[in-house]
Write an enzyme that holds these catalytic residues in place. Sequence first.
Site, PDB file in Angstrom:
ATOM      1  N   LYS A 259       0.824  -1.214   0.000  1.00 56.04           N
ATOM      2  CA  LYS A 259       0.000   0.000   0.000  1.00 56.04           C
ATOM      3  C   LYS A 259       0.864   1.274   0.000  1.00 56.04           C
ATOM      4  O   LYS A 259       2.052   1.238   0.324  1.00 56.04           O
ATOM      5  CB  LYS A 259      -0.920  -0.025   1.220  1.00 56.04           C
TER       6      LYS A 259
ATOM      7  N   TYR B 134     -12.436  -2.377  -3.431  1.00 55.75           N
ATOM      8  CA  TYR B 134     -12.908  -2.417  -2.045  1.00 55.75           C
ATOM      9  C   TYR B 134     -14.433  -2.342  -1.948  1.00 55.75           C
ATOM     10  O   TYR B 134     -14.972  -1.966  -0.901  1.00 55.75           O
ATOM     11  CB  TYR B 134     -12.266  -1.284  -1.246  1.00 55.75           C
TER      12      TYR B 134
ATOM     13  N   HIS C 162      -2.151  -5.553   1.640  1.00 55.47           N
ATOM     14  CA  HIS C 162      -3.418  -6.264   1.471  1.00 55.47           C
ATOM     15  C   HIS C 162      -3.111  -7.679   1.015  1.00 55.47           C
ATOM     16  O   HIS C 162      -2.163  -7.896   0.252  1.00 55.47           O
ATOM     17  CB  HIS C 162      -4.291  -5.594   0.397  1.00 55.47           C
TER      18      HIS C 162
ATOM     19  N   GLU D   2      -9.878 -10.922  -7.381  1.00 58.86           N
ATOM     20  CA  GLU D   2      -8.928  -9.816  -7.294  1.00 58.86           C
ATOM     21  C   GLU D   2      -7.814  -9.898  -8.337  1.00 58.86           C
ATOM     22  O   GLU D   2      -7.450  -8.877  -8.937  1.00 58.86           O
ATOM     23  CB  GLU D   2      -8.325  -9.764  -5.881  1.00 58.86           C
TER      24      GLU D   2
HETATM   25  P1  RTP Z   1      -6.907  -6.241   3.623  1.00 54.63           P
HETATM   26  O1  RTP Z   1      -8.265  -6.505   3.038  1.00 54.63           O
HETATM   27  O2  RTP Z   1      -6.385  -4.843   3.305  1.00 54.63           O
HETATM   28  O3  RTP Z   1      -5.913  -7.321   3.310  1.00 54.63           O
HETATM   29  O4  RTP Z   1      -7.002  -6.246   5.201  1.00 54.63           O
HETATM   30  P2  RTP Z   1      -7.888  -7.163   6.146  1.00 54.63           P
HETATM   31  O5  RTP Z   1      -8.553  -8.250   5.386  1.00 54.63           O
HETATM   32  O6  RTP Z   1      -6.979  -7.529   7.281  1.00 54.63           O
HETATM   33  O7  RTP Z   1      -8.957  -6.117   6.667  1.00 54.63           O
HETATM   34  P3  RTP Z   1     -10.443  -5.790   6.107  1.00 54.63           P
HETATM   35  O8  RTP Z   1     -11.393  -5.994   7.241  1.00 54.63           O
HETATM   36  O9  RTP Z   1     -10.698  -6.478   4.822  1.00 54.63           O
HETATM   37  O10 RTP Z   1     -10.338  -4.207   5.863  1.00 54.63           O
HETATM   38  C1  RTP Z   1      -9.766  -3.713   4.682  1.00 54.63           C
HETATM   39  C2  RTP Z   1      -8.859  -2.556   5.020  1.00 54.63           C
HETATM   40  O11 RTP Z   1      -9.644  -1.475   5.506  1.00 54.63           O
HETATM   41  C3  RTP Z   1      -8.894  -0.743   6.441  1.00 54.63           C
HETATM   42  N1  RTP Z   1      -9.632  -0.633   7.688  1.00 54.63           N
HETATM   43  N2  RTP Z   1      -9.722   0.471   8.362  1.00 54.63           N
HETATM   44  N3  RTP Z   1     -10.380   2.438  10.295  1.00 54.63           N
HETATM   45  C4  RTP Z   1     -10.795   1.194  10.470  1.00 54.63           C
HETATM   46  O12 RTP Z   1     -11.428   0.838  11.439  1.00 54.63           O
HETATM   47  C5  RTP Z   1     -10.458   0.213   9.452  1.00 54.63           C
HETATM   48  N4  RTP Z   1     -10.812  -1.063   9.456  1.00 54.63           N
HETATM   49  C6  RTP Z   1     -10.280  -1.611   8.335  1.00 54.63           C
HETATM   50  C7  RTP Z   1      -7.602  -1.458   6.689  1.00 54.63           C
HETATM   51  O13 RTP Z   1      -6.566  -0.796   5.960  1.00 54.63           O
HETATM   52  C8  RTP Z   1      -7.850  -2.841   6.135  1.00 54.63           C
HETATM   53  O14 RTP Z   1      -6.656  -3.422   5.673  1.00 54.63           O
HETATM   54 MG    MG Z   2      -9.739  -7.877   3.617  1.00 62.24          MG
END
Ligand code: RTP
Ligand code: MG
Length: 140
Positions: free
Chosen positions: A11, A51, A117, A128
């Site tokens: 990122k 997203y 990610h 994706e």
């Molecule tokens: P990613 O999709 O980026 O691999 O990460 P992940 O599965 O661990 O997390 P996900 O729940 O899919 O969330 C996607 C991305 O959104 C951002 N996020 N921000 N501010 C917040 O509370 C929050 N929660 C999630 C994060 O950058 C996350 O990687």
């Molecule tokens: Mg995710």
Amino acid sequence: MAIERTFSIIKPDATKRNLTGKINALIEDAGLRIVAQKRIQLTRAQAETFYGVHKERPFFGELIESITSGPVVVQVLEGEGAIAKYRAVMGATNPASADPGTIRKEFAVSIGENSVHGSDAPETAAIEIPQFFSGNEIVG
Ligand code: RTP
Ligand code: MG
């Protein structure tokens, strides 16, 4: 276990801090092979499509701002159980909760600026990867 492919994004928070090589060293040390790679600037439309599952979440606006704020490195990673393996190498979404030695523990700044990610399931990897790579750009 089967050989899988997963989709990875380094990122903007990480590319801005010149961490691409250090992150890829952790990926390769885990036994994953980078079989496709390019550095691009995501458009808003590309980011919103990518997203789309998070559209209704309160952090969606921040997420789109953040992922379009600079260059990203998109990659396809290949290896045995690559999807779960890469999630383990990435560490928890919130770097404060991530295990030592994971990418997010070592390099991430916050939950929003969490450096990488990775696809979370075979079904999402299959959606994706073709958003960014055609078949002949992936060389295993
Ligand atoms: P990613 O999709 O980026 O691999 O990460 P992940 O599965 O661990 O997390 P996900 O729940 O899919 O969330 C996607 C991305 O959104 C951002 N996020 N921000 N501010 C917040 O509370 C929050 N929660 C999630 C994060 O950058 C996350 O990687
Ligand atoms: Mg995710």
